[in-house]
Write a protein that holds these residues in place. Structure first.
Motif, PDB file in Angstrom:
ATOM      1  N   LEU A  87      24.097  46.779  22.461  1.00 23.28           N
ATOM      2  CA  LEU A  87      25.475  46.263  22.461  1.00 23.28           C
ATOM      3  C   LEU A  87      25.810  45.612  23.795  1.00 23.28           C
ATOM      4  CD1 LEU A  87      27.495  49.042  20.589  1.00 23.28           C
ATOM      5  CD2 LEU A  87      27.229  46.663  19.858  1.00 23.28           C
ATOM      6  N   LEU A  88      25.311  46.211  24.892  1.00 18.37           N
ATOM      7  CA  LEU A  88      25.661  45.694  26.221  1.00 18.37           C
ATOM      8  C   LEU A  88      25.069  44.306  26.482  1.00 18.37           C
ATOM      9  CD1 LEU A  88      25.605  48.912  28.441  1.00 18.37           C
ATOM     10  CD2 LEU A  88      27.596  47.513  27.815  1.00 18.37           C
ATOM     11  N   GLN A  89      24.141  43.883  25.606  1.00 12.77           N
ATOM     12  CA  GLN A  89      23.594  42.525  25.758  1.00 12.77           C
ATOM     13  C   GLN A  89      24.573  41.474  25.219  1.00 12.77           C
ATOM     14  OE1 GLN A  89      19.740  42.734  23.867  1.00 12.77           O
ATOM     15  NE2 GLN A  89      19.044  44.268  25.345  1.00 12.77           N
ATOM     16  N   ILE A  90      25.603  41.925  24.507  1.00 15.50           N
ATOM     17  CA  ILE A  90      26.585  40.973  23.969  1.00 15.50           C
ATOM     18  C   ILE A  90      27.572  40.605  25.070  1.00 15.50           C
ATOM     19  CG2 ILE A  90      28.458  40.687  22.279  1.00 15.50           C
ATOM     20  CD1 ILE A  90      26.924  42.538  20.392  1.00 15.50           C
ATOM     21  N   GLU A  91      27.742  39.324  25.264  1.00 13.48           N
ATOM     22  CA  GLU A  91      28.616  38.866  26.346  1.00 13.48           C
ATOM     23  C   GLU A  91      30.072  39.260  26.079  1.00 13.48           C
ATOM     24  OE1 GLU A  91      27.465  34.828  27.569  1.00 13.48           O
ATOM     25  OE2 GLU A  91      29.544  34.741  28.324  1.00 13.48           O
ATOM     26  N   GLY A  92      30.727  39.747  27.104  1.00 12.03           N
ATOM     27  CA  GLY A  92      32.146  40.078  26.983  1.00 12.03           C
ATOM     28  C   GLY A  92      32.403  41.426  26.344  1.00 12.03           C
ATOM     29  N   LEU A  93      31.326  42.171  26.055  1.00  8.88           N
ATOM     30  CA  LEU A  93      31.514  43.475  25.403  1.00  8.88           C
ATOM     31  C   LEU A  93      31.683  44.573  26.461  1.00  8.88           C
ATOM     32  CD1 LEU A  93      29.836  44.829  22.258  1.00  8.88           C
ATOM     33  CD2 LEU A  93      29.842  46.276  24.279  1.00  8.88           C
ATOM     34  N   LYS A  94      32.717  45.386  26.256  1.00  9.78           N
ATOM     35  CA  LYS A  94      32.992  46.468  27.206  1.00  9.78           C
ATOM     36  C   LYS A  94      33.035  47.782  26.453  1.00  9.78           C
ATOM     37  CE  LYS A  94      36.782  48.030  30.211  1.00  9.78           C
ATOM     38  NZ  LYS A  94      36.103  48.695  31.289  1.00  9.78           N
ATOM     39  N   ILE A  95      32.279  48.754  26.978  1.00  4.64           N
ATOM     40  CA  ILE A  95      32.270  50.084  26.366  1.00  4.64           C
ATOM     41  C   ILE A  95      33.247  50.980  27.111  1.00  4.64           C
ATOM     42  CG2 ILE A  95      30.870  52.172  25.997  1.00  4.64           C
ATOM     43  CD1 ILE A  95      28.498  50.345  25.384  1.00  4.64           C
ATOM     44  N   TYR A  96      34.052  51.723  26.367  1.00  3.94           N
ATOM     45  CA  TYR A  96      34.973  52.706  26.955  1.00  3.94           C
ATOM     46  C   TYR A  96      34.353  54.085  26.755  1.00  3.94           C
ATOM     47  CZ  TYR A  96      38.052  48.725  26.626  1.00  3.94           C
ATOM     48  OH  TYR A  96      38.583  47.469  26.750  1.00  3.94           O
ATOM     49  N   GLY A  97      34.334  54.842  27.849  1.00  2.00           N
ATOM     50  CA  GLY A  97      33.648  56.133  27.759  1.00  2.00           C
ATOM     51  C   GLY A  97      32.239  55.950  28.266  1.00  2.00           C
ATOM     52  N   THR A  98      32.098  55.952  29.597  1.00  2.72           N
ATOM     53  CA  THR A  98      30.799  55.630  30.191  1.00  2.72           C
ATOM     54  C   THR A  98      30.275  56.801  31.027  1.00  2.72           C
ATOM     55  OG1 THR A  98      32.111  54.513  31.884  1.00  2.72           O
ATOM     56  CG2 THR A  98      31.069  53.125  30.230  1.00  2.72           C
ATOM     57  N   GLY A  99      30.773  57.965  30.730  1.00  2.29           N
ATOM     58  CA  GLY A  99      30.309  59.152  31.462  1.00  2.29           C
ATOM     59  C   GLY A  99      28.872  59.498  31.098  1.00  2.29           C
ATOM     60  N   ASN A 113      35.178  47.064  22.969  1.00  3.31           N
ATOM     61  CA  ASN A 113      35.928  45.856  22.621  1.00  3.31           C
ATOM     62  C   ASN A 113      35.148  44.642  23.080  1.00  3.31           C
ATOM     63  OD1 ASN A 113      38.282  46.580  21.236  1.00  3.31           O
ATOM     64  ND2 ASN A 113      39.304  47.207  23.135  1.00  3.31           N
ATOM     65  N   ILE A 114      35.487  43.497  22.492  1.00  2.00           N
ATOM     66  CA  ILE A 114      34.907  42.245  22.968  1.00  2.00           C
ATOM     67  C   ILE A 114      36.056  41.378  23.476  1.00  2.00           C
ATOM     68  CG2 ILE A 114      33.652  40.152  22.331  1.00  2.00           C
ATOM     69  CD1 ILE A 114      32.051  41.802  20.366  1.00  2.00           C
ATOM     70  N   GLU A 115      35.871  40.882  24.659  1.00  2.00           N
ATOM     71  CA  GLU A 115      36.906  40.113  25.338  1.00  2.00           C
ATOM     72  C   GLU A 115      37.531  39.053  24.425  1.00  2.00           C
ATOM     73  OE1 GLU A 115      35.321  38.541  28.937  1.00  2.00           O
ATOM     74  OE2 GLU A 115      37.303  37.919  29.650  1.00  2.00           O
ATOM     75  N   GLY A 116      38.854  39.057  24.372  1.00  7.71           N
ATOM     76  CA  GLY A 116      39.569  38.004  23.649  1.00  7.71           C
ATOM     77  C   GLY A 116      39.636  38.211  22.138  1.00  7.71           C
ATOM     78  N   ILE A 117      39.073  39.284  21.621  1.00  7.65           N
ATOM     79  CA  ILE A 117      39.071  39.492  20.163  1.00  7.65           C
ATOM     80  C   ILE A 117      39.715  40.838  19.826  1.00  7.65           C
ATOM     81  CG2 ILE A 117      37.651  39.615  18.079  1.00  7.65           C
ATOM     82  CD1 ILE A 117      35.497  38.044  19.527  1.00  7.65           C
ATOM     83  N   HIS A 118      40.572  40.832  18.787  1.00  4.13           N
ATOM     84  CA  HIS A 118      41.218  42.083  18.393  1.00  4.13           C
ATOM     85  C   HIS A 118      40.203  42.965  17.655  1.00  4.13           C
ATOM     86  CE1 HIS A 118      44.106  44.912  16.696  1.00  4.13           C
ATOM     87  NE2 HIS A 118      44.986  44.431  17.578  1.00  4.13           N
ATOM     88  N   PRO A 119      40.161  44.273  17.988  1.00  3.49           N
ATOM     89  CA  PRO A 119      39.165  45.154  17.341  1.00  3.49           C
ATOM     90  C   PRO A 119      39.229  45.138  15.815  1.00  3.49           C
ATOM     91  CG  PRO A 119      40.781  46.444  18.647  1.00  3.49           C
ATOM     92  CD  PRO A 119      40.958  44.998  18.995  1.00  3.49           C
ATOM     93  N   TYR A 120      40.436  45.027  15.282  1.00  3.93           N
ATOM     94  CA  TYR A 120      40.615  45.038  13.827  1.00  3.93           C
ATOM     95  C   TYR A 120      39.847  43.881  13.172  1.00  3.93           C
ATOM     96  CZ  TYR A 120      42.984  44.849   9.317  1.00  3.93           C
ATOM     97  OH  TYR A 120      43.238  44.824   7.972  1.00  3.93           O
ATOM     98  N   ASP A 121      39.872  42.720  13.834  1.00  8.42           N
ATOM     99  CA  ASP A 121      39.201  41.547  13.260  1.00  8.42           C
ATOM    100  C   ASP A 121      37.690  41.759  13.187  1.00  8.42           C
ATOM    101  OD1 ASP A 121      41.650  40.368  12.991  1.00  8.42           O
ATOM    102  OD2 ASP A 121      41.557  39.343  14.935  1.00  8.42           O
TER     103      ASP A 121
END
Ligand code: PMP
Length: 404
Positions: free
Chosen positions: A314-326, A336-344
């Motif tokens: 997943l981290l290879q996808i540009e603009g993708l941010k993971i929450y919970g990185t402990g 989430n992916i930058e600029g895109i609503h999660p629902y979509d």
């Protein structure tokens, strides 16, 4: 070792197409799928021994009662509780937490404090807020950091003799963080607070030892451990279960009723008013037996493999941010992916056969912390595969292209 082909054959629901594509079920944190032994045990109960429990002298009633109590013993052994009467059948985690929070209304007063963490599911926040409203106690929040981990140093400073209850989850449903509950329990006990652990997300991945943890309460849901919905269990230490008043009044939970005064049944029945989900209770034991046959060490190591594989891809996808990185995480990825609503994204990957959850995951305070409306959450079980992760990652990439 996990024999994935054999395991997948146990889950008929996985073998189907959704929207014309092979189903990839990555919404396991919401509810787990059921193996055939569980489905068949429900059918067998209704076909062969359905009767009300603890009441009848007739044979079916005794068979149903025996099966129900065998399941209570299975749960006791599974959690390593000292006594089977410390296991209360509930409708699920939410019910278990409400049972305890309601009981504490009789014990708390103004000026007392109840602590929950920033990482909680709403069902481990709202019951405590209701308790605080009733008693005048204050709700105090254990803070979290950007990795989605609890700030233990802060927690230690927040503790005082005023704190009567600490309620935290073992694993966060929204981020997958595994919380250091043993340390939390130890620290809370130093100030005399009781500790409730919300084990809804932990029980599918590990086998908790309530005596080793020394927690006062541990709540979990059947449907997250491959069992039926509408059933769960609450472990409570004997001394606390004796101190708390009953949650609901009705049949089963009494010793003697007169209009002047009612006395209550002994544990565990004091907390089990009315006819319970008998089939559910029996089959919860079947589900735990099934998981134990696979083995929680096997489950945990295989799921960690899936987690690492998916995180890396997943981290290879540009603009993708993971929450919970402990460091200490269960097989849950919130992103989430930058600029895109999660629902979509969720809607598009569903069209490609992939079931993920989008939204706030009943943990709005976590979303507020990160200042986001929600996330896309993929949560893996021991019956998922790396091939499914490949399909999922490809589906997310397609969605990104379509939505950018
Ligand atoms: N706590 C956590 C951490 C959960 O993930 C859930 C279910 N999503 C619950 C509590 C509530 O469980 P239930 O809805 O089965 O009562």
């Amino acid at each position: 070792m996990i024999d994935i082909q054999k395991i997948r054959a146990d889950f008929p629901i996985l073998n189907q197409t959704v929207n014309g594509k092979p189903l990839v079920y990555f919404d396991n944190a919401a509810t787990a799928q059921k193996p055939l032994v569980v489905i068949e045990a429900i059918e067998k109960y209704y076909k062969e021994i359905n009767a009300n429990i603890h009441r009848g002298v007739h044979t079916l009633s005794q068979l149903a009662t025996d099966a129900y109590e065998v399941s209570r013993n299975t749960i006791q052994k599974h959690l390593n509780a000292k006594h089977s009467y410390e296991i209360i059948f509930t409708a699920g985690t939410t019910f278990g937490i409400n049972l305890v929070a309601n009981g504490f209304a009789a014990l708390l007063k103004e000026g007392d404090e109840v602590m929950v963490s920033h990482l909680e599911h709403h069902s481990n926040i709202v019951p405590w807020q209701l308790l605080c409203e009733r008693t005048g106690a204050k709700l105090v929040v254990i803070t979290m950091n950007d990795e989605g981990e609890l700030n233990l140093d802060e927690f230690e400073k927040q503790l005082s003799d005023n704190v009567k209850v600490v309620a935290v989850n073992h694993i966060s449903n929204a981020l997958g963080t595994v919380n250091p509950i043993k340390e939390i329990i130890e620290k809370a006990h130093k100030v005399g607070a009781a500790v409730l652990i919300d084990g809804a997300q932990a029980t599918p991945h590990l086998k908790p030892d309530v005596q080793e943890l020394d927690c006062d309460f541990y709540a979990f849901s059947g449907h997250k451990v491959c069992g039926p919905t509408g059933v769960g269990a609450l472990y409570g230490k004997e001394e606390w279960l004796r101190k708390l008043p009953p949650y609901q009044g009705g049949g089963e939970m009494i010793a003697e009723v007169t209009f002047e005064k009612t006395t209550y049944a002994d544990l565990p029945h004091k907390f089990e008013a009315g006819t319970p989900n008998i089939a559910g209770g029996i089959v919860l034991g079947t589900a735990l037996d099934y998981l134990n046959t696979i083995g929680f060490e096997n489950i945990a190591s295989y799921e960690q493999e899936l987690l690492e594989y998916a995180t890396e891809k997943l981290l290879q996808i540009e603009g993708l941010k993971i929450y919970g990185t402990g460091k200490n995480k269960a097989s849950v990825i919130s992103f989430n992916i930058e600029g895109i609503h999660p629902y979509d994204i969720g809607t598009i990957v569903d069209k490609l056969g992939v079931a993920v959850r989008t939204g706030h995951h009943c943990a709005q305070p976590i979303m507020q912390y990160f200042n986001i409306p929600g996330t896309i959450r993929a949560s893996f079980a021991f019956y998922n595969t790396k091939e499914e992760i490949d399909i999922f990652v490809e589906a997310v990439q397609k969605a990104q292209v379509m939505l950018s």
